[in-house]
Design a protein around this motif. Structure first.
Motif, mmCIF file in Angstrom:
data_model
loop_
_atom_site.group_PDB
_atom_site.id
_atom_site.type_symbol
_atom_site.label_atom_id
_atom_site.label_comp_id
_atom_site.label_asym_id
_atom_site.label_seq_id
_atom_site.Cartn_x
_atom_site.Cartn_y
_atom_site.Cartn_z
ATOM 1 N N SER A 1 34.267 39.705 34.988
ATOM 2 C CA SER A 1 35.649 40.395 34.293
ATOM 3 C C SER A 1 35.186 39.770 32.912
ATOM 4 O O SER A 1 35.966 40.802 31.908
ATOM 5 C CB SER A 1 36.623 38.990 34.848
ATOM 6 N N ALA B 1 42.390 42.037 34.745
ATOM 7 C CA ALA B 1 41.631 43.038 35.200
ATOM 8 C C ALA B 1 42.091 44.323 35.773
ATOM 9 O O ALA B 1 41.862 45.193 35.575
ATOM 10 C CB ALA B 1 40.231 42.440 35.940
ATOM 11 N N CYS C 1 35.994 37.546 39.342
ATOM 12 C CA CYS C 1 36.813 36.638 38.478
ATOM 13 C C CYS C 1 36.608 35.250 39.133
ATOM 14 O O CYS C 1 37.715 34.725 39.545
ATOM 15 C CB CYS C 1 38.119 37.150 38.580
#
Length: 436
Positions: free
Chosen positions: A164, A200, A310
């Motif tokens: 991310s 994201a 992430c």
């Protein structure tokens, strides 16, 4: 420094001797490389310029054109490119105050820290041309920056993984758009359920190639439902969000003040979950990690056109040595919390290093009750407002209480073959990684 400036204490502090070691060619960070919006309101950035006792060098920024541009986002979320320009203005103003006993070392890299029996700290740094020198002080603050935690994934070489922190850069979003354009029916997997994951997802949905995505083609695989920020309980109820008593900050009465999704990540969640007043977003689905077997998860990752991990951030560290040259094993070195609630660095056996402080993304800072925050919050605090207020005050006061009785010269045993040494100072602020 911002807290001290707001209290009118910075000029006196600088007169006692402060050094900053900064890898970049400027102060203010590198947020401009990110192609998204901030999750802090513009007013949070502007507040530091509104203090009545601000030094004149900073106060004059109130009339700066970039400040006026930021003011247009006082109640909204400014693009990080604008935040970057604003923070560089702040950095330039602070840098101009480093005269006399204080020094600013740009394009300089902190290499190691050494603690001495008399309570002093020495920081070894390297100049752009490769020469080294030592700074001696009563304390050191490591603005360490964060490194994304990214466990090894079972992804074949021909598949594409963009963590991310890379995805959300201008370059990363360009790469993601190319991959989505040729994804066909293959899914885009986002692994994680924190703010980075929803930010994201929101960033991907705004890319040109996203208009061709089918319903459910972006999948967020999360361990648990995220918590969501609301200014008060009424706003949460109006949005259909269930509030538990432990979600409410006793200091501000805000819902999920510290741990809740904010900004564009929050709005992405609201679209995905079909909240009032928004067009529902069907291109994104959420999947509970516990509902997938290891085989199912590996199969989904293997088949994905793009995988976006992430998993949060860990602290960047510097080698820290004792007076005998033995290296401390820091708690952050083994993936743990870097600092205690007084911002002192922690060793692996949970000892505090009383004159060595850490601040910033990845430190894992847990709020003490005095700073507020919701009781249910169990994550790390990464709040600009806290850095410039309560956390900044904690570090300043701790440094101010350290004994000033130190030798006037750097201990000779630490010099070795280094080119020169700088005299004793109140503090050294070292920034080994300003990546995020």
């Amino acid at each position: 420094m911002i807290w001290a400036a707001q209290q009118g204490l910075l000029p006196t502090w600088l007169n006692r001797g402060v050094a900053i070691v900064e890898r970049q060619a400027h102060l203010g960070g590198t947020l401009g490389r990110f192609g998204i919006h901030s999750d802090s309101l513009g007013g949070s950035y502007l507040e530091c310029l509104e203090a009545p006792h601000l030094p004149a060098t900073l106060a004059c920024l109130r009339d700066d054109p970039v400040t006026h541009e930021m003011a247009g986002y006082r109640q909204s979320f400014p693009p990080l490119a604008l935040v970057d320009r604003f923070m560089r203005r702040i950095g330039s103003a602070l840098g101009a105050m480093f005269t006399g006993p204080s020094s600013l070392y740009l394009r300089t890299t902190a290499q190691a820290v050494r603690l001495h029996p008399d309570g002093s700290v020495t920081v070894t740094a390297t100049c752009p041309e490769g020469s080294s020198f030592v700074l001696s002080a009563r304390s050191a603050i490591l603005a360490m920056g964060g490194r994304q935690h990214c466990p090894q994934l079972p992804v074949p070489p021909e598949r594409h993984v963009i963590p991310s922190d890379q995805l959300l850069t201008v370059e990363g979003l360009c790469d993601a758009n190319k991959l989505m354009a040729v994804a066909g029916s293959r899914r885009i997997l986002i692994l994680g359920g924190s703010h980075s994951a929803y930010a994201a997802a929101g960033a991907l949905l705004e890319l040109p190639a996203a208009q061709h995505l089918a319903p459910g083609q972006i999948a967020i695989v999360q361990r648990r439902e995220p918590r969501i920020f609301y200014p008060d309980q009424d706003a949460a109820r109006h949005d259909g969000y269930d509030v538990a008593p432990g979600d409410i900050c006793p200091r501000t009465q805000r819902v999920n003040r510290m741990g809740g999704l904010r900004g564009y990540g929050r709005e992405t969640w609201r679209q995905i979950t079909d909240r009032p007043g928004l067009q529902p977003e069907t291109r994104v689905v959420r999947m509970a990690l516990q509902d997938l077997s290891a085989t199912e998860l590996h199969t989904a990752i293997d088949a994905a056109a793009l995988v976006v991990p992430c998993f949060g951030y860990r602290s960047v560290t510097l080698p820290v040595f004792d007076s005998n040259g033995e290296r401390f094993e820091l708690n952050a070195d083994k993936g743990g919390i870097a600092v205690g609630d007084d911002c002192c660095l922690l060793t692996a056996d949970q000892r505090k290093l009383p004159n060595l402080f850490g601040i910033g993304l990845g430190t894992g800072y847990r709020l003490p009750a005095s700073m507020g925050g919701e009781p249910n919050f169990d994550g790390q605090a990464n709040s600009l407002w806290l850095y410039q207020n309560d956390i900044g005050a904690t570090i300043y006061r701790a440094i101010d209480e350290l004994s000033p009785a130190l030798p006037s010269e750097t201990p000779p045993d630490v010099l070795g073959e280094l080119d020169r040494a700088q005299g004793t100072r109140v503090a050294v602020l070292a920034s080994p990684n300003t990546g995020f």
